[in-house]
Design a protein around this motif. Structure first.
Motif, PDB file in Angstrom:
ATOM      1  N   GLY A 136       9.195 -17.445  21.552  1.00 41.81           N
ATOM      2  CA  GLY A 136       9.034 -16.104  22.096  1.00 41.81           C
ATOM      3  C   GLY A 136       7.858 -16.006  23.042  1.00 41.81           C
ATOM      4  O   GLY A 136       7.944 -15.373  24.112  1.00 41.81           O
ATOM      5  N   GLY A 137       6.741 -16.646  22.696  1.00 41.49           N
ATOM      6  CA  GLY A 137       5.588 -16.624  23.588  1.00 41.49           C
ATOM      7  C   GLY A 137       5.844 -17.357  24.891  1.00 41.49           C
ATOM      8  O   GLY A 137       5.398 -16.918  25.959  1.00 41.49           O
ATOM      9  N   ALA A 138       6.573 -18.477  24.830  1.00 39.68           N
ATOM     10  CA  ALA A 138       6.879 -19.226  26.050  1.00 39.68           C
ATOM     11  C   ALA A 138       7.730 -18.397  27.007  1.00 39.68           C
ATOM     12  O   ALA A 138       7.573 -18.489  28.229  1.00 39.68           O
ATOM     13  N   PHE A 139       8.629 -17.585  26.483  1.00 40.20           N
ATOM     14  CA  PHE A 139       9.485 -16.772  27.338  1.00 40.20           C
ATOM     15  C   PHE A 139       8.754 -15.563  27.923  1.00 40.20           C
ATOM     16  O   PHE A 139       9.146 -15.063  28.975  1.00 40.20           O
ATOM     17  N   LEU A 140       7.696 -15.096  27.255  1.00 39.96           N
ATOM     18  CA  LEU A 140       7.036 -13.856  27.678  1.00 39.96           C
ATOM     19  C   LEU A 140       5.726 -14.081  28.418  1.00 39.96           C
ATOM     20  O   LEU A 140       5.254 -13.160  29.102  1.00 39.96           O
ATOM     21  N   THR A 141       5.115 -15.249  28.301  1.00 34.79           N
ATOM     22  CA  THR A 141       3.806 -15.430  28.896  1.00 34.79           C
ATOM     23  C   THR A 141       3.851 -15.372  30.414  1.00 34.79           C
ATOM     24  O   THR A 141       4.844 -15.762  31.038  1.00 34.79           O
ATOM     25  N   ALA A 142       2.751 -14.883  30.994  1.00 31.72           N
ATOM     26  CA  ALA A 142       2.619 -14.819  32.452  1.00 31.72           C
ATOM     27  C   ALA A 142       1.511 -15.745  32.938  1.00 31.72           C
ATOM     28  O   ALA A 142       0.992 -15.565  34.036  1.00 31.72           O
ATOM     29  N   ASP A 143       1.159 -16.743  32.139  1.00 27.10           N
ATOM     30  CA  ASP A 143       0.040 -17.630  32.442  1.00 27.10           C
ATOM     31  C   ASP A 143       0.443 -19.067  32.108  1.00 27.10           C
ATOM     32  O   ASP A 143       0.998 -19.329  31.041  1.00 27.10           O
ATOM     33  N   LEU A 144       0.161 -19.994  33.006  1.00 26.68           N
ATOM     34  CA  LEU A 144       0.578 -21.383  32.801  1.00 26.68           C
ATOM     35  C   LEU A 144      -0.147 -22.036  31.634  1.00 26.68           C
ATOM     36  O   LEU A 144       0.448 -22.820  30.894  1.00 26.68           O
ATOM     37  N   PHE A 145      -1.441 -21.735  31.460  1.00 24.87           N
ATOM     38  CA  PHE A 145      -2.147 -22.360  30.348  1.00 24.87           C
ATOM     39  C   PHE A 145      -1.599 -21.855  29.018  1.00 24.87           C
ATOM     40  O   PHE A 145      -1.457 -22.622  28.063  1.00 24.87           O
ATOM     41  N   ASN A 146      -1.289 -20.583  28.935  1.00 25.75           N
ATOM     42  CA  ASN A 146      -0.729 -20.063  27.696  1.00 25.75           C
ATOM     43  C   ASN A 146       0.704 -20.556  27.489  1.00 25.75           C
ATOM     44  O   ASN A 146       1.166 -20.647  26.340  1.00 25.75           O
ATOM     45  N   LEU A 147       1.402 -20.877  28.573  1.00 25.08           N
ATOM     46  CA  LEU A 147       2.691 -21.550  28.425  1.00 25.08           C
ATOM     47  C   LEU A 147       2.489 -22.910  27.756  1.00 25.08           C
ATOM     48  O   LEU A 147       3.265 -23.299  26.869  1.00 25.08           O
ATOM     49  N   PHE A 148       1.445 -23.619  28.151  1.00 31.87           N
ATOM     50  CA  PHE A 148       1.109 -24.883  27.488  1.00 31.87           C
ATOM     51  C   PHE A 148       0.803 -24.656  26.001  1.00 31.87           C
ATOM     52  O   PHE A 148       1.256 -25.415  25.138  1.00 31.87           O
ATOM     53  N   VAL A 149       0.052 -23.609  25.690  1.00 34.70           N
ATOM     54  CA  VAL A 149      -0.299 -23.322  24.293  1.00 34.70           C
ATOM     55  C   VAL A 149       0.957 -23.038  23.475  1.00 34.70           C
ATOM     56  O   VAL A 149       1.138 -23.569  22.369  1.00 34.70           O
ATOM     57  N   PHE A 150       1.842 -22.210  23.996  1.00 36.08           N
ATOM     58  CA  PHE A 150       3.059 -21.882  23.255  1.00 36.08           C
ATOM     59  C   PHE A 150       3.987 -23.089  23.150  1.00 36.08           C
ATOM     60  O   PHE A 150       4.705 -23.241  22.149  1.00 36.08           O
ATOM     61  N   PHE A 151       3.990 -23.938  24.173  1.00 36.66           N
ATOM     62  CA  PHE A 151       4.745 -25.183  24.068  1.00 36.66           C
ATOM     63  C   PHE A 151       4.243 -26.011  22.886  1.00 36.66           C
ATOM     64  O   PHE A 151       5.036 -26.572  22.114  1.00 36.66           O
ATOM     65  N   GLU A 152       2.924 -26.092  22.744  1.00 37.51           N
ATOM     66  CA  GLU A 152       2.369 -26.882  21.652  1.00 37.51           C
ATOM     67  C   GLU A 152       2.688 -26.264  20.297  1.00 37.51           C
ATOM     68  O   GLU A 152       2.936 -26.975  19.318  1.00 37.51           O
ATOM     69  N   VAL A 153       2.692 -24.941  20.219  1.00 37.39           N
ATOM     70  CA  VAL A 153       3.029 -24.280  18.957  1.00 37.39           C
ATOM     71  C   VAL A 153       4.470 -24.591  18.557  1.00 37.39           C
ATOM     72  O   VAL A 153       4.759 -24.971  17.412  1.00 37.39           O
ATOM     73  N   LEU A 154       5.393 -24.433  19.502  1.00 35.81           N
ATOM     74  CA  LEU A 154       6.799 -24.678  19.147  1.00 35.81           C
ATOM     75  C   LEU A 154       7.060 -26.151  18.880  1.00 35.81           C
ATOM     76  O   LEU A 154       7.894 -26.501  18.032  1.00 35.81           O
ATOM     77  N   LEU A 155       6.339 -27.043  19.580  1.00 36.53           N
ATOM     78  CA  LEU A 155       6.526 -28.471  19.324  1.00 36.53           C
ATOM     79  C   LEU A 155       5.968 -28.869  17.959  1.00 36.53           C
ATOM     80  O   LEU A 155       6.587 -29.651  17.233  1.00 36.53           O
ATOM     81  N   ALA A 156       4.801 -28.324  17.590  1.00 36.38           N
ATOM     82  CA  ALA A 156       4.226 -28.642  16.281  1.00 36.38           C
ATOM     83  C   ALA A 156       5.158 -28.191  15.163  1.00 36.38           C
ATOM     84  O   ALA A 156       5.366 -28.916  14.176  1.00 36.38           O
ATOM     85  N   ALA A 157       5.736 -26.993  15.312  1.00 40.70           N
ATOM     86  CA  ALA A 157       6.685 -26.517  14.294  1.00 40.70           C
ATOM     87  C   ALA A 157       7.955 -27.361  14.300  1.00 40.70           C
ATOM     88  O   ALA A 157       8.522 -27.647  13.239  1.00 40.70           O
ATOM     89  N   SER A 158       8.393 -27.779  15.484  1.00 36.07           N
ATOM     90  CA  SER A 158       9.631 -28.564  15.552  1.00 36.07           C
ATOM     91  C   SER A 158       9.460 -29.939  14.920  1.00 36.07           C
ATOM     92  O   SER A 158      10.426 -30.506  14.395  1.00 36.07           O
ATOM     93  N   TYR A 159       8.235 -30.505  14.946  1.00 33.93           N
ATOM     94  CA  TYR A 159       8.022 -31.792  14.290  1.00 33.93           C
ATOM     95  C   TYR A 159       8.315 -31.672  12.792  1.00 33.93           C
ATOM     96  O   TYR A 159       8.976 -32.534  12.194  1.00 33.93           O
ATOM     97  N   GLY A 160       7.797 -30.603  12.177  1.00 30.50           N
ATOM     98  CA  GLY A 160       8.051 -30.400  10.753  1.00 30.50           C
ATOM     99  C   GLY A 160       9.501 -30.095  10.458  1.00 30.50           C
ATOM    100  O   GLY A 160      10.072 -30.588   9.472  1.00 30.50           O
ATOM    101  N   LEU A 161      10.133 -29.290  11.306  1.00 30.37           N
ATOM    102  CA  LEU A 161      11.539 -28.945  11.080  1.00 30.37           C
ATOM    103  C   LEU A 161      12.439 -30.160  11.246  1.00 30.37           C
ATOM    104  O   LEU A 161      13.443 -30.307  10.537  1.00 30.37           O
ATOM    105  N   LEU A 162      12.106 -31.029  12.181  1.00 32.63           N
ATOM    106  CA  LEU A 162      12.927 -32.221  12.388  1.00 32.63           C
ATOM    107  C   LEU A 162      12.903 -33.129  11.163  1.00 32.63           C
ATOM    108  O   LEU A 162      13.927 -33.715  10.787  1.00 32.63           O
ATOM    109  N   LEU A 163      11.755 -33.239  10.518  1.00 31.97           N
ATOM    110  CA  LEU A 163      11.639 -34.093   9.331  1.00 31.97           C
ATOM    111  C   LEU A 163      12.149 -33.407   8.074  1.00 31.97           C
ATOM    112  O   LEU A 163      12.225 -34.043   7.013  1.00 31.97           O
ATOM    113  N   HIS A 164      12.462 -32.122   8.171  1.00 32.31           N
ATOM    114  CA  HIS A 164      12.888 -31.381   6.990  1.00 32.31           C
ATOM    115  C   HIS A 164      14.257 -31.881   6.524  1.00 32.31           C
ATOM    116  O   HIS A 164      15.171 -32.053   7.319  1.00 32.31           O
ATOM    117  N   GLY A 165      14.386 -32.098   5.223  1.00 34.28           N
ATOM    118  CA  GLY A 165      15.652 -32.542   4.661  1.00 34.28           C
ATOM    119  C   GLY A 165      15.463 -33.781   3.802  1.00 34.28           C
ATOM    120  O   GLY A 165      14.478 -34.503   3.910  1.00 34.28           O
TER     121      GLY A 165
END
Length: 556
Positions: A136-165
């Motif tokens: 949600g933050g990546a779609f709404l941000t108006a700043d490139l650095f904050n796009l980087f921050v939200f990318f890192e948030v979603l990637l960190a969560a996706s690492y855990g979700l990928l290993l889930h199971g």
């Protein structure tokens, strides 16, 4: 009194733009606490938070449909110094699509294998909410650095979700996660380097501010700025799985659990979204057309061949995701409002189709004894319903009439007819579509025609059907996505009109710049600076009044 109530309501409405970031962040934090003290509350709380996310997304979509670009200044810092969000037609569409997909995924996870996919490992729902926050933050941000921050948030969560199971496929998940993590860490490093270069050259990372300052750079800095822009686009191409940077996706998506893979269907669209945003607003489409268009066409053909050669159903669906990314980046690379509009139309369709097929393939594998291999195996008494559902998904994925996949490709071919790439686009889009038809027909005939009819007795069939009956949660999730595909077909005219308006808004750079750079600060409920100033003035007056009037008073 009524005026105060109205002002409070307007203020609450303005803060709604931040809700797709704040709501899942708060929900994820609460879920981490509930896991220890009230484990039974975790899944219902996650579902409630996800439904709330969808409700917020619907409200924002209705607001954006007016055509107004609404900025939101986090912390009330003026642009470009603070963190800015911006709601326009494109961001509202992406947040709404994310909300629909998230509800289907969490409902499926609560009633999947073994009582629920969410119980096959720790912290599923908390990671799920943090993933929503990053997206949600990546779609709404108006700043490139904050796009980087939200990318890192979603990637960190996706690492855990990928290993889930747990259970079968754990080894494959671990191997895929290593490739996924390493590849994305490299992409994140390149992202940070590119935004650092841009900041050093321009002095800002606010996208609206970049858009008005980039053309004013001296000639000796233009080449370096273009290099930073191309490096940034390489990072987005990694996220979008563009040729030759696609190879991490098939193994990653096919090894993830079904609800995680379905949610990941929108993650490649983050890369597509970022490319569309920065090219139309900051760098211009002419910079990327010579590179992006041929690579997108190559991605289309490669994905079709990969789907045709896939030995497993999940691998086939993963290559469909790669193909949809190629189609969308082709629409962006051609660089006209017509092609971009067709791409946005196809984006909604392809995301829902991929999520639907990932969930459906999981049900097919469960009925066949945890096997999604393209081999003839008995399906018992449930093969008819699953076959009908797979047929609908295959028609939608291959772009066969009457579903919106056909309409999206038709709109793109029509819009591409005015570009220099017209012949290549028509030839390769039609060729890849034909290969997808063959791949889906082969998969359907192998799984359902050869393996659908069981030779066991009627009692054995009934027992197998009862033991593998689809629970209410997964059934509801599949029905929700199927209804979404049907609604897209029935409302294709409305969706096409919205996509046209969105493309026109994206190419209107000045409107975005005016809206974000001219964002007013919110009036404070308590002006602390004014109160401090008034206190200082009152104190100065009191000291003046108490001071002696002249030297004669001092003498006396």
């Amino acid at each position: 009194m009524s005026g105060a109530v109205t002002q409070a309501a307007l203020s609450a409405s303005a803060h709604l733009i931040a809700a797709p970031v704040v709501l899942p962040l708060a929900a994820g934090a609460v879920l981490l606490l509930l896991e220890r003290v009230r484990p039974g509350w975790v899944a219902p709380t996650s579902l409630a938070a996800t439904l709330g996310f969808l409700a917020v997304a619907l409200a924002l979509f209705q607001r954006a449909d007016s055509g107004t670009i609404e900025p939101y200044l986090m912390g009330n810092w003026p642009t470009p110094w603070g963190i800015a969000l911006a709601l326009d037609r494109l961001s509202a569409l992406m947040v709404l699509l994310l909300g629909v997909l998230a509800v289907a995924c969490v409902v499926y996870a609560m009633g999947g294998r073994g009582g629920g996919d969410d119980r096959r490992g720790p912290h599923f729902h908390a990671l799920f909410q943090f993933q929503l926050m990053g997206l949600g933050g990546a779609f709404l941000t108006a700043d490139l650095f904050n796009l980087f921050v939200f990318f890192e948030v979603l990637l960190a969560a996706s690492y855990g979700l990928l290993l889930h199971g747990d259970g079968p496929g754990q080894r494959e998940r671990v191997a895929a996660s290593v490739h996924y993590v390493v590849f994305n860490l490299v992409g994140s490093a390149l992202f940070l380097i590119s935004v650092s270069m841009l900041y050093g050259l321009v002095g800002t990372l606010n996208m609206a501010d970049l858009a008005q300052k980039m053309p004013l750079l001296p000639a000796d800095r233009q080449a370096l700025a273009q290099a930073a822009a191309l490096l940034l686009l390489v990072v987005f191409a990694v996220k979008a799985a563009l040729l030759p940077l696609y190879f991490w996706l098939p193994g990653t998506y096919s090894s993830a659990t079904a609800p995680v893979a379905a949610l990941f269907a929108i993650m490649t669209k983050v890369g597509v979204y970022a490319v569309a945003r920065v090219t139309t607003l900051i760098f211009g489409t002419a910079l990327v057309e010579p590179l992006l268009t041929p690579l997108a066409l190559g991605t289309l053909v490669l994905a079709a061949i990969g789907a045709l050669a896939a030995p497993r159903l999940r691998g086939l669906v993963s290559f469909l995701v790669v193909g949809s990314a190629g189609m969308l980046l082709l629409a962006v690379g051609l660089g006209t409002p017509g092609t971009l509009s067709a791409g946005l139309f196809y984006l909604v369709h392809s995301t829902l189709v991929a999520a639907f097929l990932f969930l459906l393939v999981d049900r097919i594998a469960l009925v066949r004894g945890a096997s999604d291999a393209l081999q003839a195996r008995p399906l018992g008494g449930s093969w008819g319903v699953l076959g009908a559902a797979f047929f609908m998904g295959a028609v939608a994925a291959a772009g066969v009439p009457p579903l919106t996949g056909f309409l999206g490709k038709s709109l793109l071919l029509q819009a591409a007819g005015t570009t220099p790439w017209a012949a290549w686009v028509v030839a390769l889009v039609l060729a890849s579509s034909f290969l997808l038809v063959v791949a889906m027909a082969r998969a359907g005939s192998t799984v359902f025609w050869e393996g659908g009819r069981d030779s066991a007795s009627g009692a054995a069939k009934a027992g197998a059907a009862a033991s593998t009956a689809t629970p209410a949660g997964p059934k509801a999730a599949l029905i929700l996505l199927a209804l979404g595909l049907g609604a897209l077909t029935l409302g294709a005219g409305r969706l096409a009109a919205y996509a046209d308006a969105t493309a026109a808004q994206l190419f209107d750079r000045e409107a975005y710049i005016r809206a974000v750079m001219g964002a007013p600060l919110a009036p404070p409920a308590h002006d602390i600076r004014r109160e401090m100033r008034e206190r200082e003035e009152a104190k100065a007056k009191a000291q003046t009044a108490d001071a002696p009037k002249d030297s004669s008073e001092v003498t006396r």
